[in-house]
Design an enzyme around this catalytic site. Structure first.
Site, short mmCIF file in Angstrom:
data_model
loop_
_atom_site.label_atom_id
_atom_site.label_comp_id
_atom_site.label_asym_id
_atom_site.label_seq_id
_atom_site.Cartn_x
_atom_site.Cartn_y
_atom_site.Cartn_z
N ARG A 96 17.34 -3.98 -26.43
CA ARG A 96 16.35 -3.15 -25.35
C ARG A 96 16.00 -3.75 -24.19
NH1 ARG A 96 16.56 0.80 -23.27
NH2 ARG A 96 17.25 1.44 -25.34
N LYS A 131 8.34 -1.91 -1.20
CA LYS A 131 7.62 -0.97 -2.26
C LYS A 131 8.51 -1.05 -3.73
CE LYS A 131 5.92 2.48 1.05
NZ LYS A 131 6.07 3.61 1.71
N LYS A 163 1.89 -3.33 11.87
CA LYS A 163 1.84 -1.95 11.44
C LYS A 163 0.50 -1.53 12.08
CE LYS A 163 3.66 -0.48 8.07
NZ LYS A 163 4.27 -0.10 6.93
N GLU A 195 5.05 -1.32 15.08
CA GLU A 195 5.14 -0.01 14.48
C GLU A 195 4.61 0.89 15.57
OE1 GLU A 195 2.44 2.84 11.60
OE2 GLU A 195 3.60 1.03 10.57
N ASP A 217 7.39 5.50 13.03
CA ASP A 217 6.80 5.88 11.95
C ASP A 217 6.62 7.53 11.96
OD1 ASP A 217 6.13 5.47 8.96
OD2 ASP A 217 3.88 5.61 9.60
#
Length: 278
Positions: A96, A131, A163, A195, A217
């Protein structure tokens, strides 16, 4: 193998095995030996083969493991990815955890390949993001490369990305320029990216020196084309924000250089692989 990856493998084994595999210990004779194959139930791209090998070897160094299809290679339904032979108890104990790694990473590679194919024939790179599953970043970013994608920054330490939340605290162009100069002086090898959510921001950033890239973005194709024309090759341009398989080709056609897709890692489905005993 990176120490952090080996530690992750050992933690996964400890999580599953704990004080011992009671099923195998009580229901499988100690002298039983078997051969098994990891078989694909659906097509995909191999990633994590060496991770699976390490799982088997950590459980039992005496197991004989053969990788039949290496990382980065495509496979079809019914393909044998790996062969393992040795103690039946050891095979069952490792099954597994080995499959968990392999299925997840093959899924990321296959997902990446779908996005890479979707941008053709445009010369656009498909980038991953941060992410990722906590602790799995090295593995998932390797899987992106196996699927034909390109790694963006590995973490906060190797690439400066200013950002929207950073700009909320440091939006003045004079302050931005001073910060860029400090970073260039202290860490000359670090790339700097800003950004932009609007074309006005893009125009403002063009007045700055020392910027390598812009992240555009949540701009639609028309605004992206305008931004490409405005920048005129001065910065490397990355598009991001909710881009899907259905929309990525339109984005790729705008002339930008790269498209980042969080779904490569945060939304990839584990592929259906199984360990079949002979």
């Amino acid at each position: 193998m990176e120490p952090s990856v080996l530690a992750l493998i050992r933690a996964a084994i400890a999580e599953d095995v704990g004080t011992g595999d009671v099923t195998s210990l009580y229901f499988i004779p100690a002298d039983s030996r078997s051969r098994a194959e990891i078989v694909a139930r659906e097509p995909g791209i191999v990633s994590g083969a060496e991770i699976a090998v390490t799982v088997f070897k950590e459980i039992d160094p005496a197991l004989e493991v053969e990788v039949c299809i290496p990382d980065g290679s495509p496979f079809v339904r019914g393909s044998v990815l790996m062969k393992v032979a040795g103690s039946t108890r050891s095979l069952l104990t490792a099954e597994r955890t080995a499959l968990n790694f392999l299925q997840r990473l093959c899924g990321v590679a296959a997902q990446t390949q779908r996005y890479v194919q979707a941008v053709q024939p445009h010369p656009v790179q498909v980038w991953d993001t941060r992410k990722t599953t906590p602790g799995w970043r090295l593995l998932e970013k390797a899987a992106v490369k196996h699927g034909g994608g390109t790694n963006h920054r590995m973490g906060l330490y190797d690439h400066a990305m200013v950002k929207d939340n950073h700009l909320a605290a440091c939006s003045d162009l004079t302050a931005l320029q001073a910060a860029i100069h400090r970073l260039r002086t202290d860490r000359p090898g670090v790339r700097i990216q800003l950004e932009a959510d609007t074309l006005d921001q893009v125009a403002g950033f063009l007045t700055l020196e020392g910027v390598d890239m812009l992240l555009l973005d949540n701009m639609g194709p028309e605004k992206l084309r305008q931004a490409v024309k405005l920048v005129n090759g001065r910065f490397w341009l990355e598009a991001s924000g909710g881009i899907t398989l259905d929309t990525i080709k339109d984005v790729a056609a705008t002339g930008i250089n790269a498209i980042s897709v969080g779904a490569l890692t945060h939304s990839s489905r584990a592929l259906d692989l199984g360990l079949d005993f002979d």
